[in-house]
Scaffold this motif. Structure first.
Motif, PDB file in Angstrom:
ATOM      1  N   GLY A 617     -36.935-100.771  28.281  1.00  0.00           N
ATOM      2  CA  GLY A 617     -35.575-100.334  28.544  1.00  0.00           C
ATOM      3  C   GLY A 617     -34.669-100.700  27.384  1.00  0.00           C
ATOM      4  N   THR A 618     -33.389-100.418  27.544  1.00  0.00           N
ATOM      5  CA  THR A 618     -32.436-100.662  26.459  1.00  0.00           C
ATOM      6  C   THR A 618     -31.179-101.340  26.972  1.00  0.00           C
ATOM      7  OG1 THR A 618     -31.435 -98.469  26.747  1.00  0.00           O
ATOM      8  CG2 THR A 618     -33.222 -98.676  25.122  1.00  0.00           C
ATOM      9  N   LEU A 619     -30.564-102.114  26.093  1.00  0.00           N
ATOM     10  CA  LEU A 619     -29.241-102.671  26.316  1.00  0.00           C
ATOM     11  C   LEU A 619     -28.490-102.529  24.999  1.00  0.00           C
ATOM     12  CD1 LEU A 619     -28.362-106.039  28.098  1.00  0.00           C
ATOM     13  CD2 LEU A 619     -26.990-105.060  26.282  1.00  0.00           C
ATOM     14  N   ILE A 620     -27.384-101.821  25.015  1.00  0.00           N
ATOM     15  CA  ILE A 620     -26.614-101.556  23.800  1.00  0.00           C
ATOM     16  C   ILE A 620     -25.175-101.990  24.024  1.00  0.00           C
ATOM     17  CG2 ILE A 620     -25.788 -99.787  22.190  1.00  0.00           C
ATOM     18  CD1 ILE A 620     -28.233 -98.117  22.951  1.00  0.00           C
ATOM     19  N   THR A 621     -24.669-102.795  23.110  1.00  0.00           N
ATOM     20  CA  THR A 621     -23.259-103.160  23.120  1.00  0.00           C
ATOM     21  C   THR A 621     -22.579-102.459  21.947  1.00  0.00           C
ATOM     22  OG1 THR A 621     -23.628-105.299  24.187  1.00  0.00           O
ATOM     23  CG2 THR A 621     -21.597-105.035  22.935  1.00  0.00           C
ATOM     24  N   THR A 622     -21.503-101.755  22.234  1.00  0.00           N
ATOM     25  CA  THR A 622     -20.772-101.012  21.212  1.00  0.00           C
ATOM     26  C   THR A 622     -19.362-101.571  21.111  1.00  0.00           C
ATOM     27  OG1 THR A 622     -22.059 -99.017  21.708  1.00  0.00           O
ATOM     28  CG2 THR A 622     -20.017 -98.728  20.460  1.00  0.00           C
ATOM     29  N   VAL A 623     -18.954-101.951  19.897  1.00  0.00           N
ATOM     30  CA  VAL A 623     -17.628-102.515  19.661  1.00  0.00           C
ATOM     31  C   VAL A 623     -16.918-101.663  18.611  1.00  0.00           C
ATOM     32  CG1 VAL A 623     -16.299-104.534  18.956  1.00  0.00           C
ATOM     33  CG2 VAL A 623     -18.452-104.837  20.206  1.00  0.00           C
ATOM     34  N   ASP A 624     -15.794-101.063  18.993  1.00  0.00           N
ATOM     35  CA  ASP A 624     -15.016-100.206  18.082  1.00  0.00           C
ATOM     36  C   ASP A 624     -15.897 -99.204  17.356  1.00  0.00           C
ATOM     37  OD1 ASP A 624     -12.593-101.352  18.789  1.00  0.00           O
ATOM     38  OD2 ASP A 624     -12.725-102.908  17.252  1.00  0.00           O
ATOM     39  N   GLY A 625     -16.799 -98.595  18.108  1.00  0.00           N
ATOM     40  CA  GLY A 625     -17.644 -97.544  17.571  1.00  0.00           C
ATOM     41  C   GLY A 625     -18.928 -98.004  16.922  1.00  0.00           C
ATOM     42  N   HIS A 626     -19.105 -99.311  16.729  1.00  0.00           N
ATOM     43  CA  HIS A 626     -20.343 -99.817  16.114  1.00  0.00           C
ATOM     44  C   HIS A 626     -21.303-100.247  17.218  1.00  0.00           C
ATOM     45  CE1 HIS A 626     -22.841-101.670  12.964  1.00  0.00           C
ATOM     46  NE2 HIS A 626     -23.106-102.583  13.888  1.00  0.00           N
ATOM     47  N   ALA A 627     -22.491 -99.650  17.230  1.00  0.00           N
ATOM     48  CA  ALA A 627     -23.478 -99.939  18.275  1.00  0.00           C
ATOM     49  C   ALA A 627     -24.451-101.024  17.804  1.00  0.00           C
ATOM     50  CB  ALA A 627     -24.241 -98.674  18.629  1.00  0.00           C
ATOM     51  N   TYR A 628     -24.620-102.045  18.637  1.00  0.00           N
ATOM     52  CA  TYR A 628     -25.573-103.122  18.391  1.00  0.00           C
ATOM     53  C   TYR A 628     -26.766-102.917  19.322  1.00  0.00           C
ATOM     54  CZ  TYR A 628     -21.644-105.407  16.051  1.00  0.00           C
ATOM     55  OH  TYR A 628     -20.594-105.704  15.226  1.00  0.00           O
ATOM     56  N   THR A 629     -27.944-102.763  18.734  1.00  0.00           N
ATOM     57  CA  THR A 629     -29.147-102.480  19.509  1.00  0.00           C
ATOM     58  C   THR A 629     -30.132-103.643  19.424  1.00  0.00           C
ATOM     59  OG1 THR A 629     -30.147-101.339  17.630  1.00  0.00           O
ATOM     60  CG2 THR A 629     -28.899 -99.995  19.185  1.00  0.00           C
ATOM     61  N   GLN A 630     -31.040-103.676  20.369  1.00  0.00           N
ATOM     62  CA  GLN A 630     -32.008-104.762  20.451  1.00  0.00           C
ATOM     63  C   GLN A 630     -33.056-104.664  19.351  1.00  0.00           C
ATOM     64  OE1 GLN A 630     -32.581-102.845  24.038  1.00  0.00           O
ATOM     65  NE2 GLN A 630     -34.814-102.908  23.996  1.00  0.00           N
ATOM     66  N   PRO A 631     -33.656-105.797  18.953  1.00  0.00           N
ATOM     67  CA  PRO A 631     -34.740-105.734  17.970  1.00  0.00           C
ATOM     68  C   PRO A 631     -35.973-105.076  18.570  1.00  0.00           C
ATOM     69  CG  PRO A 631     -34.505-107.961  18.827  1.00  0.00           C
ATOM     70  CD  PRO A 631     -33.355-107.171  19.372  1.00  0.00           C
ATOM     71  N   ALA A 632     -36.815-104.554  17.705  1.00  0.00           N
ATOM     72  CA  ALA A 632     -38.082-103.971  18.167  1.00  0.00           C
ATOM     73  C   ALA A 632     -38.992-105.080  18.676  1.00  0.00           C
ATOM     74  CB  ALA A 632     -38.762-103.213  17.028  1.00  0.00           C
TER      75      ALA A 632
END
Length: 635
Positions: A617-632
């Motif tokens: 699955g995925t968890l993404i946090t986006t701050v002011d348009g910048h998306a932070y994604t989980q490591p592989a």
């Protein structure tokens, strides 16, 4: 570092803050200062671990070799501010009676940092090589985290104290025949019998008299940890407990946690249906050290912001807590300068490794009651680490100021001081005169690169292909200061609990099953639903619904989070996480940040200590348009 349900908290003001900080004003950040980073010499490398592989061709002086994996643990400085204590694993020594046969196994060494050498012509000196067995009765094998006493005659290494009697460790007169190695014992039985309690993460107090340490336990089937402060007392002839040899006993021990006081997430006693979130209570999880003047204990604490693990300091007398770091990445190793004005940390900041969890700020640490251990384990992938050294002033992270990376000046090429594949290990250390910082790094090796791991294994450019290196950062614009002696502190910590040998380890209480309300400090509220496991020994599920919640008065949080934790062993964490949070700017309604899982949620499977990131699955946090994604997975 292993973070169980450690509780703590903090603020961004230093313990002895300036009037500007006390009045709530933001102290301007310092300007970057010049730093020169160098690699220090270590014993030469033998390509084999076979006996006799450390030949005179490799080391003409016959003073030992290390393998490509050196077993390095860097420590602090001797009082001269130029000699560093460290431990290495010697290998390939010839058999006795060859004089070089003593250079084998894990040993304490001294390393010169100023380009000078010891009388044998080396930049290092082995202190414990060749110590007679009669001088080392019952020591522990491990010599990790070496820390020199301020007298320059003794070193704490693992659960041992290495003592050269009246001689300075760096002196020619400090020979192996004059060195003694004494074990440390913590009595945990009412009658004084047995081997004593298990202690880890030992940190010497600057008064040379007290020792801080942590000890792990299991509560409700889950990993837990408490920290302690005790006095070191030499016992030349013990009559109870093992080992029955001259040793140091820990006496007047206090547990730095009181189960009867308020916890960071607790029920409001005046309103049983409401929760209080107070990350300012002093309750130490894993102990990391002490301030330069010895007044404070430093530790990894319960998150003041959700999923954001930081280091804190608590005054040993008043219990006043300050937050040393606030960057949304992970920090663990920390050392406060002798004058108390600076902190050096090893931090993952700049890598964005954990920002997919923590980049949305000012979310109260509610779900961390379940996730803190798992998040701390995700900071690295086995032997692949992401720490780099940062210098931060006493007022901490604020605004755009996130400290100064010490090894930033470099071209990033293989083996350079800022090579991204050389990553920091624990405990950077200040020199007593405040002009130097020692730290150590390691290079990723199999199985955490190569093979099935998508990360290629780098080729070491260090001498002999070493995969560890000892570094020093010279703060070239600073003038040496005279460190003031630290007087012995009191054995009594008013906010701690005296430890009684044989007493039961306390149970860290958890929120009972039910639904509660947490009011925002500025506006709104959060509804928190707690579900216990079948045995009612721990929380199994937390569900939080935010409605116009705000602690900072700048942004509103709306949405839901739900988390379930399963532990088939105390170290293994299986987290099922569902998040749909939106953070909007007050007044404009502009979306500032979101924290969202995919349609099937985010499922993290990780074992503390092994630290192998595996998720579906995925968890993404986006701050002011910048998306932070989980490591592989596996990286």
């Amino acid at each position: 570092m292993i973070l169980a349900l450690a509780v703590s908290g903090g603020s961004l003001q230093p313990a002895h803050a300036s009037p500007a900080a006390d009045s709530g004003q933001v102290v301007p950040p310092p300007r970057p200062e010049p730093v020169k980073v160098r690699e220090l010499p270590l014993p030469p490398v033998t390509p084999s671990t076979e006996a006799g592989s450390c030949t005179r061709e490799i080391n003409p002086r016959g003073t030992g070799c290390v393998g490509q994996s050196t077993g390095l643990f860097s420590g602090n400085f001797l009082p001269d501010s130029r000699t560093i204590v460290a431990t290495v694993l010697f290998t390939g020594a010839p058999a006795a009676p060859d004089p070089a046969s003593i250079y084998t196994g894990q040993q304490l060494i001294l390393v010169r940092s100023d380009g000078t050498t010891f009388p044998n012509g080396d930049a290092w000196k082995c202190v414990t090589c060749g110590v007679p067995q009669s001088n080392a009765l019952g020591p522990a094998d491990a010599m990790d985290y070496p820390q020199a006493f301020s007298d320059g005659k003794r070193v704490l290494a693992g659960t041992n104290i290495i003592d050269c009697g009246p001689y300075q460790l760096a002196d020619r007169a400090c020979t192996p025949q004059r060195v003694h190695i004494y074990p440390i014992r913590w009595n945990t039985t009412a009658d004084g019998s047995g081997p004593g309690g298990s202690i880890r993460e030992l940190r010497l107090h600057p008064d040379d008299t007290h020792l801080g340490f942590s000890s792990m336990s299991v509560t409700g089937g889950r990993l837990d940890q408490f920290s302690y402060l005790g006095r070191l007392r030499f016992n030349p002839s013990p009559t109870t407990g093992t080992p029955l040899v001259p040793r140091y006993d820990l006496v007047k021990v206090s547990r730095l946690f009181d189960p009867t006081t308020t916890q960071p997430v607790d029920i409001d006693p005046g309103s049983p249906g409401k929760l209080r979130f107070d990350p300012f209570v002093p309750s130490v999880g894993e102990l990391r050290g002490f301030s330069g003047d010895g007044r404070e204990v430093t530790y990894v604490g319960y998150p003041a912001e959700s999923s954001n693990i930081d280091v804190f300091a608590a005054d040993l007398t008043t219990g006043k807590v300050r937050r040393l770091t606030a960057d949304p990445e992970y920090v663990d190793p920390v050392d406060i300068s002798p004058d108390g004005k600076w902190t050096v940390v090893m931090d993952t900041r700049g890598t964005d490794r954990l920002s997919f969890l923590s980049a949305m700020r000012d979310v109260p640490g509610i779900t961390d009651l379940l996730s803190a251990s798992a998040i701390s384990a995700a900071r690295n992938n086995g032997k692949r680490r992401f720490f780099q050294p940062y210098l931060i002033d006493a007022y901490g992270d604020r605004g755009s100021y996130a400290g100064q990376r010490l090894n930033a000046a470099g071209d990033g090429s293989p083996g350079s001081i800022n090579d991204p594949l050389w990553n920091g290990r624990a405990d950077p250390k200040w020199s007593p005169d405040g002009t130097r910082i020692a730290y150590w790094q390691s290079l990723v090796i199999p199985p955490d690169c190569g093979g099935q791991n998508p990360l290629p294994c780098p080729v070491s450019t260090a001498p002999g292909g070493r995969t560890e290196r000892l570094m020093i950062a010279d703060l070239t614009s600073r003038k040496p200061q005279q460190r003031k002696p630290v007087a012995p502190i009191s054995d009594t910590v008013p906010w701690a609990v005296p430890y009684e040998p044989g007493s039961a380890i306390p149970t860290r209480r958890h929120l009972p099953q039910g639904t509660y309300t947490l009011d925002g400090k500025k506006s709104g509220s959060a509804e928190v639903t707690v579900t216990e496991n079948n045995a009612h020994t721990a929380i199994s599920t937390l569900a939080v619904t935010y409605e116009d919640y705000s602690d900072d008065g700048r942004y509103l949080i709306n949405g839901t989070e739900r988390m379930t934790l399963q532990n088939d062993t105390p170290f293994h964490n299986r987290i099922d996480w569902y998040s749909d949070l939106v953070q909007t700017e007050i007044g404009t309604g502009r979306v500032h940040a979101t924290k969202k899982t995919g349609p099937d949620g985010f499922h993290l499977d990780i074992t503390v200590g092994t630290n192998k990131f595996q998720a579906t699955g995925t968890l993404i946090t986006t701050v002011d348009g910048h998306a932070y994604t989980q490591p592989a997975n596996g990286t």
